[in-house]
Enzyme design. Structure first.
Site, short mmCIF file in Angstrom:
data_model
loop_
_atom_site.label_atom_id
_atom_site.label_comp_id
_atom_site.label_asym_id
_atom_site.label_seq_id
_atom_site.Cartn_x
_atom_site.Cartn_y
_atom_site.Cartn_z
N TYR A 70 9.26 -1.14 0.66
CA TYR A 70 8.50 -2.04 1.69
C TYR A 70 9.35 -2.99 2.03
CZ TYR A 70 4.72 -4.48 3.75
OH TYR A 70 4.07 -5.25 4.48
N ASP A 164 4.10 -9.59 7.09
CA ASP A 164 3.68 -8.92 5.94
C ASP A 164 2.28 -8.95 5.61
OD1 ASP A 164 3.85 -7.53 3.58
OD2 ASP A 164 5.07 -9.13 2.38
N SER A 166 -1.67 -7.85 4.73
CA SER A 166 -2.48 -7.11 4.15
C SER A 166 -3.28 -6.12 5.00
CB SER A 166 -3.67 -7.56 3.11
OG SER A 166 -4.19 -8.80 3.80
N ASP A 167 -4.23 -5.16 4.65
CA ASP A 167 -4.88 -4.47 5.82
C ASP A 167 -5.76 -5.19 6.77
OD1 ASP A 167 -3.43 -2.14 4.85
OD2 ASP A 167 -4.90 -2.18 3.07
N TYR A 232 1.18 3.43 -1.81
CA TYR A 232 0.49 3.08 -0.57
C TYR A 232 -0.23 4.07 -0.18
CZ TYR A 232 2.63 -1.42 -0.12
OH TYR A 232 2.94 -2.95 -0.35
N1 SPD Z 1 -2.29 -1.10 2.00
C1 SPD Z 1 -1.65 -2.22 1.62
C2 SPD Z 1 -0.63 -2.74 2.68
C3 SPD Z 1 -0.09 -3.92 1.90
C4 SPD Z 1 1.01 -4.41 2.70
N2 SPD Z 1 1.61 -5.94 2.18
C5 SPD Z 1 1.98 -5.99 0.79
C6 SPD Z 1 2.64 -7.16 0.47
C7 SPD Z 1 4.06 -7.13 -0.38
N3 SPD Z 1 4.79 -8.07 0.05
#
Ligand code: SPD
Length: 288
Positions: A70, A164, A166-167, A232
């Protein structure tokens, strides 16, 4: 945000209304950190087979076993699509993994970084030094605060902006809405590129369709790339990209062997391949 995830008989299960009826479980050896910050519940686990795992409000943010996929793609796809990225902004990603990847690009002169939750940075510096090393680069300038508020003050400034997040439940919600994308566009310099955490086309069809629609409407060039990440939801996650000029699907700079050897997922070939979508996703995006 309500935390539905739980640990039972030594197994953590990631339960969330965004992916109803399905949950990934990992075996936990030890709880290394667990605390509620001003914004969210932060948990750091030692898993049995996947290294350390960072969980925010019950949702897996990364494991040491596959975080490289990722972080490398979210950083290198937009950076290698840009002919000369000098000023870069990162919103979210307090673990520092995306910063670690950006720092590999010698042409980048400044890396502004905005994160709402300082506690995530502190925990990552203590428990995830292989990612938080991204903060050690002298080009990084850390801003603690709301990413959207920070962005509203920035105009015509960045070559590449990476989100970057979160959801879209909890502190990251506004980062999936159109006004945020309008602000991203306004903060770009000529030829600028944005790359945002684009969820999964298997698990979050509506959310992905909305992001693609917004970027199609706002940007001259738009594309959606996907990454394989076993921990994920659905084992994959997307990157939603918008560009004010450069094409996105092929790298426009060559990568040195020295950089390639440091990576584990990104190659120029996977850059191109990541835009080749399954037929259902292709059809879904064509109608938007
Ligand atoms: N479903 C979780 C998605 C998280 C995305 N961000 C993650 C941070 C890693 N640097």
């Amino acid at each position: 945000m309500k935390n539905y995830s739980k640990i039972k008989n030594g197994w953590f299960s990631e339960i969330c209304p965004m992916w109803p009826g399905i949950a990934l479980s990992l075996e936990i050896e030890e709880v290394l950190y667990s605390n509620k910050s001003k914004f969210q519940q932060i948990d750091l686990y030692q898993t049995r087979n996947h290294g350390k795992m960072l969980v925010l409000d019950g949702i897996i943010q990364l494991t040491q076993s596959d975080e490289f996929a990722y972080q490398e793609m979210l950083a290198h796809v937009p950076l290698f699509a840009h002919p000369n990225p000098e000023n870069v902004l990162v919103i979210g990603g307090g673990d520092g993994g995306v910063l670690r990847e950006i720092a590999r690009h010698a042409c980048v002169k400044t890396i502004d970084f905005c994160e709402i939750d300082e506690e995530v940075i502190k925990v990552s510096k203590e428990f995830l030094p292989d990612m938080a090393c991204g903060f050690d680069d002298p080009r990084v300038r850390v801003h603690i605060g709301d990413g959207n508020a920070y962005l509203r003050e920035q105009k015509n400034k960045y070559d590449v902006i990476i989100v970057d997040s979160s959801d879209p439940i909890g502190p990251g919600e506004a980062l999936f809405e159109r006004p945020f994308y309008e602000n991203l566009k306004a903060a770009l310099r000529q030829n600028g590129i944005i790359a945002t955490q684009g969820e999964s086309f298997f698990m979050h069809k509506e959310c992905v369709a909305n992001l693609v629609k917004i970027t199609k409407e706002l940007f001259e060039v738009q594309a959606y790339s996907y990454i394989l990440v076993p921990t994920y939801p659905g084992g994959n996650i997307g990157i939603c990209l918008g560009s004010l000029g450069p094409q996105l699907k092929t790298p426009c700079r060559t990568m040195s062997d020295a950089i390639q050897k440091q990576l584990n997922y990104y190659t120029p070939k996977i850059h191109e391949a990541s835009f080749v979508l399954p037929y259902f996703a292709q059809k879904m995006f064509e109608t938007l």
